[in-house]
Design a protein around this motif. Structure first.
Motif, short mmCIF file in Angstrom:
data_model
loop_
_atom_site.label_atom_id
_atom_site.label_comp_id
_atom_site.label_asym_id
_atom_site.label_seq_id
_atom_site.Cartn_x
_atom_site.Cartn_y
_atom_site.Cartn_z
N GLN A 3 -26.68 0.76 -35.72
CA GLN A 3 -27.60 1.88 -35.52
C GLN A 3 -27.94 2.59 -36.82
O GLN A 3 -27.09 2.84 -37.65
CB GLN A 3 -26.97 2.88 -34.53
CG GLN A 3 -27.87 4.01 -34.14
CD GLN A 3 -29.02 3.57 -33.26
OE1 GLN A 3 -28.94 2.56 -32.59
NE2 GLN A 3 -30.09 4.30 -33.30
N LEU A 28 -13.66 4.30 -31.21
CA LEU A 28 -14.95 4.04 -31.84
C LEU A 28 -16.09 4.12 -30.82
O LEU A 28 -17.14 4.71 -31.10
CB LEU A 28 -14.93 2.65 -32.50
CG LEU A 28 -16.20 2.22 -33.23
CD1 LEU A 28 -16.49 3.16 -34.39
CD2 LEU A 28 -16.05 0.79 -33.71
N ASN A 29 -15.88 3.58 -29.64
CA ASN A 29 -16.88 3.61 -28.58
C ASN A 29 -17.20 5.06 -28.18
O ASN A 29 -18.37 5.43 -28.00
CB ASN A 29 -16.39 2.82 -27.37
CG ASN A 29 -17.45 2.62 -26.32
OD1 ASN A 29 -18.58 2.26 -26.63
ND2 ASN A 29 -17.09 2.83 -25.08
N TYR A 32 -19.05 6.74 -31.12
CA TYR A 32 -20.40 6.17 -31.19
C TYR A 32 -21.30 6.78 -30.11
O TYR A 32 -22.44 7.16 -30.38
CB TYR A 32 -20.32 4.65 -31.04
CG TYR A 32 -21.60 3.95 -31.41
CD1 TYR A 32 -21.79 3.46 -32.69
CD2 TYR A 32 -22.62 3.76 -30.48
CE1 TYR A 32 -22.96 2.81 -33.04
CE2 TYR A 32 -23.79 3.12 -30.82
CZ TYR A 32 -23.96 2.64 -32.11
OH TYR A 32 -25.12 2.01 -32.45
N TYR A 36 -24.68 8.72 -31.03
CA TYR A 36 -25.96 8.05 -30.75
C TYR A 36 -26.44 8.17 -29.31
O TYR A 36 -27.55 7.77 -28.99
CB TYR A 36 -25.88 6.57 -31.15
CG TYR A 36 -25.66 6.39 -32.63
CD1 TYR A 36 -26.66 6.71 -33.55
CD2 TYR A 36 -24.45 5.92 -33.12
CE1 TYR A 36 -26.46 6.56 -34.91
CE2 TYR A 36 -24.24 5.76 -34.48
CZ TYR A 36 -25.24 6.09 -35.37
OH TYR A 36 -25.04 5.93 -36.70
N LEU A 40 -21.14 1.39 -27.31
CA LEU A 40 -21.21 0.15 -28.09
C LEU A 40 -21.81 -1.00 -27.28
O LEU A 40 -22.49 -1.85 -27.83
CB LEU A 40 -19.81 -0.24 -28.59
CG LEU A 40 -19.22 0.62 -29.69
CD1 LEU A 40 -17.77 0.21 -29.95
CD2 LEU A 40 -20.03 0.54 -30.97
#
Length: 141
Positions: A3, A28-29, A32, A36, A40
């Motif tokens: 992204q 991380l998911n 993220y 965003y 993911l």
């Protein structure tokens, strides 16, 4: 790698998924999604194509949502015209240790038990074999 970049470095994205432990990927998911606005899974669907994308999504699914990923794979094996017997057999044998959980998730997702799906899609000795394997680890109620 993904992204906000011009172009997609599919190799870097795949490497992150393959080499990262599930605990890190879950974090991380979450981060993220906060940054965003989507997970993911959505990023990989949009950014990666072809077989590499499908493989990366499967690996991501197995690390973040293994029971749901296997339930979807079983459904995929039985979808469309004819049953992918190799895929169905591999799912039932390879994921036997996870099958009790997979059966619960499959029924939640599709309102149909794995046992019923197997009975609807197979016949004869092959059906008996798969049902016996399922019943060994996740007996029918």
């Amino acid at each position: 790698a993904g992204q906000g970049r011009w172009g997609t470095n599919e190799a870097k994205m795949a490497k992150i998924v393959v080499l990262s432990p599930p605990k890190y990927l879950k974090l991380l998911n979450s981060i993220y999604a906060d940054i965003y606005g989507y997970t993911l899974f959505k990023a990989f669907e949009e950014e990666m194509g072809s077989i590499a994308g499908e493989a990366s999504l499967f690996t991501l699914g197995m690390k973040l949502k293994p029971y749901e990923t296997i339930a979807k794979l079983i459904k995929k094996a039985c979808a469309g015209f004819g049953t992918d017997e190799l895929l169905l057999t591999n799912c039932i044998i390879r994921y036997q240790d996870l099958m009790p959980h997979v059966c619960v998730v499959h029924e939640d997702l599709y309102e149909k038990s794995v046992h019923t799906r197997v009975k609807d899609e197979t016949r004869g000795d092959y059906e008996k074999l798969l049902i016996a394997l399922l019943n060994k680890v996740a007996p029918e109620e």
